[in-house]
Design a protein around this motif. Structure first.
Motif, short mmCIF file in Angstrom:
data_model
loop_
_atom_site.label_atom_id
_atom_site.label_comp_id
_atom_site.label_asym_id
_atom_site.label_seq_id
_atom_site.Cartn_x
_atom_site.Cartn_y
_atom_site.Cartn_z
N HIS A 112 0.82 -1.20 0.00
CA HIS A 112 0.00 0.00 0.00
C HIS A 112 0.86 1.26 0.00
CE1 HIS A 112 -3.28 -2.79 0.98
NE2 HIS A 112 -4.04 -1.87 0.42
N LEU A 142 1.74 1.54 -3.51
CA LEU A 142 0.55 1.93 -4.29
C LEU A 142 0.31 3.43 -4.19
CD1 LEU A 142 -1.94 1.19 -5.95
CD2 LEU A 142 -3.15 0.72 -3.80
N ASP A 143 0.42 3.98 -2.99
CA ASP A 143 0.24 5.42 -2.82
C ASP A 143 1.27 6.20 -3.64
OD1 ASP A 143 -1.88 4.99 -1.12
OD2 ASP A 143 -0.70 5.19 0.72
N ASP A 195 -7.70 0.65 -4.86
CA ASP A 195 -7.07 -0.39 -4.06
C ASP A 195 -6.90 -1.62 -4.94
OD1 ASP A 195 -5.99 -1.76 -1.99
OD2 ASP A 195 -7.69 -1.58 -0.64
#
Length: 557
Positions: A348, A351-352, A364
């Motif tokens: 994550h 991903l950000d 997501d």
């Protein structure tokens, strides 16, 4: 198969995989007093030692929140924890800012662990300890709007751009290592990289070793962007492997955890078609193999991305930790300088960074699975296509991923169309009863007991508009099929079809052509057995059994 074991030494738990230490849970270092630390170390093994590695790590993170509470609230751990420790911990979670679902999961782990201690190490808890506390009301999850086709294309385009950049960097790194620089920048890096690899014994040395080497490397490495920059040019890193993961996840519509655990032997030939190939993976919870099919020879298809990824990290296999050597997503870890499979904990964060770098809409990993389901549902007009893409056994499960209202207008139009056809048949039958001329009903009967609205419409998968449909064995899932389950003559043919398919299934197992039967006929047999025939009223079934079939069933294969 990977073998896991635990070793408890006081307040520390050592987790081993095939004899190699892969995790340490140090309760004393986490802030627990020795007596409680020893009890919790035993408890986490006894309560959660049988679960997956990720589940054990998550349990450890929950218990660290208990330590944070004890220290923040000044709760005494001697001679034992107070009787209301669990309820006070619950109140602390309530104001911690955690989502209700996360707070409840944390409370569940801590409650189960303290319950184990109450049974097995009662000295660390008050005899009056209450293990019953009020739970958290789980708030309804925020329903994020599904990714649009344009947004999905933008995500994939960003992945492809990053992948091309990674391949170019690693190609330059190979030239630098091999001493054949292609430009001035590579020529300047070549002697520095050569000295660094010599100093690190084939790897990049630590900064402290670089600055203590007394050959002036430290300043030059710093000016070049540091060791992280060089690492990304020489080997595949976590950041570099991330776009491969997102692109393959989006194309396969797989479960994020299952795709991350994909093996290097994930590519298979299609059992029937030479122009297709499969990407296969194991669904971890059910231990069942799943797959997605793709045309061969496409530059950015998931199978081709798997091949390109394997070519990039093949040189890391010898350095890879044993339990990850068969994994697809292996890379060089920057901080620990270890080669192994990419872990989900950092995903994550990456991903950000990926979303911000490419200015993409927020999403997501599970949104990519939903987007794949919605795309197949909308493109085909049938939730069955989405069901097959997601490898679900039931369309009920698939309905959680793609909303039926996404196709409501199209569904209404189809319903009106077939209602009209059914009513036309009823009116025609009434007219035939009063006539001496025998007429055939409209529509076209297929060999497996279905009626087809138009065999030249090109609605079945693989069929062509204007040409006869050859997908006679897939009528059970074709949007052009007419199945009147209150007509005894139709049901008679469906029953005969079921018997023929059951008999062919037995022959395929005995004669060795089960893979072909499974691919070509098993979906129809299962739909007849599980969905259509159970919906037939007993009176209609009884009447149908007394009727002869209108035509003989084909002898399959």
């Amino acid at each position: 198969m990977t073998a896991h074991s635990h070793e408890v030494d006081g307040g520390t738990v050592c987790l081993y995989s095939n004899g190699r230490l892969i995790n340490t849970f140090d309760f004393t270092a986490a802030g627990f007093k020795p007596e409680l630390a020893n009890a919790l170390a035993r408890a986490i093994v006894g309560q959660f030692g049988h679960t997956s590695l990720e589940a054990q790590r998550q349990s450890w993170r929950c218990l660290r929140k208990l330590s944070a509470f004890l220290n923040a609230a000044g709760v005494e751990q001697k001679p034992n924890l107070p009787h209301d420790v669990l309820s006070r911990f619950r109140d602390w979670l309530a104001v911690s800012g955690l989502a209700s679902s996360t707070a409840q999961s944390t409370l569940n782990v801590v409650s189960a662990t303290l319950a184990w201690c109450y049974r097995n190490v009662p000295a660390v808890l008050s005899p009056a300890t209450s293990l019953l506390v009020q739970g958290f009301v789980r708030t309804a999850p925020v329903v994020r709007p599904p990714l649009t086709p344009a947004e999905l294309k933008a995500i994939l385009a960003a992945c492809y751009a990053d992948i091309e950049e990674t391949e170019a960097k690693l190609a330059a790194g190979r030239r630098i290592i091999e001493g054949r620089p292609a430009n001035a920048e590579e020529a300047e890096l070549a002697p520095i990289v050569s000295k660094l690899l010599e100093l690190g014994g084939g790897d990049l040395p630590r900064l402290r070793d670089i600055f203590s080497s007394r050959v002036g490397l430290g300043t030059r490495v710093f000016k070049m962007g540091g060791t992280d920059m060089l690492l990304g040019r020489l080997w595949l890193t976590t950041e570099a492997i991330f776009p491969f993961y997102v692109a393959i996840l989006a194309q396969t519509s797989g479960n994020p955890y299952a795709i991350l655990a994909m093996q290097r032997g994930c590519l298979r030939d299609h059992p029937l078609r030479e122009d297709l190939e499969r990407v296969v993976w194991l669904k971890l919870r059910s231990h069942s193999e799943q797959h997605a099919e793709f045309p061969k020879g496409r530059t950015w298809s998931a199978p081709e991305l798997c091949r390109r990824l394997m070519a990039l990290n093949e040189g890391l296999l010898e350095q890879c930790i044993p339990e990850d050597r068969d994994k697809l997503f292996i890379c060089k870890k920057k901080k620990i300088r270890e080669v192994g499979a990419m872990k989900f904990q950092m995903m994550h964060v990456l991903l950000d960074q990926f979303i911000g770098r490419h200015q993409l809409p927020g999403f997501d990993f599970k949104d990519l699975r939903k987007a794949g389901a919605a795309a197949h549902h909308q493109a085909t007009g049938s939730v069955v296509a989405a069901q097959r893409r997601l490898n679900h056994r039931s369309v009920v499960t698939t309905a959680r991923y793609t909303r039926i209202e996404d196709r409501s207008d199209a569904h209404d139009a189809v319903i009106r169309k077939f209602q009209g056809q059914l009513m036309s048949g009823v009116v025609r039958e009434g007219a035939v009863r009063d006539s001496t001329v025998k007429q055939r009903p409209a529509g076209h009967e297929t060999v497996f007991g279905f009626s087809c609205a138009d065999p030249f419409a090109g609605v079945a998968p693989g069929s062509i508009v204007g040409k006869p449909c050859l997908q006679f064995h897939r009528c059970a899932t074709c949007p052009g099929a007419l199945i009147t389950l209150d007509d005894a003559t139709v049901v008679a043919r469906l029953l005969a079809t079921g018997r023929a398919l059951d008999e062919a299934r037995e022959r395929s197992l005995k004669e060795g052509w089960w893979p072909r039967f499974k691919e070509a006929y098993e979906p129809t047999r299962l739909i007849l057995q599980d969905e259509l025939l159970p919906a037939v009223a007993p009176a209609i079934r009884e009447k149908a059994l007394s009727l002869p079939t209108a035509a003989a069933m084909l002898h399959l294969e």
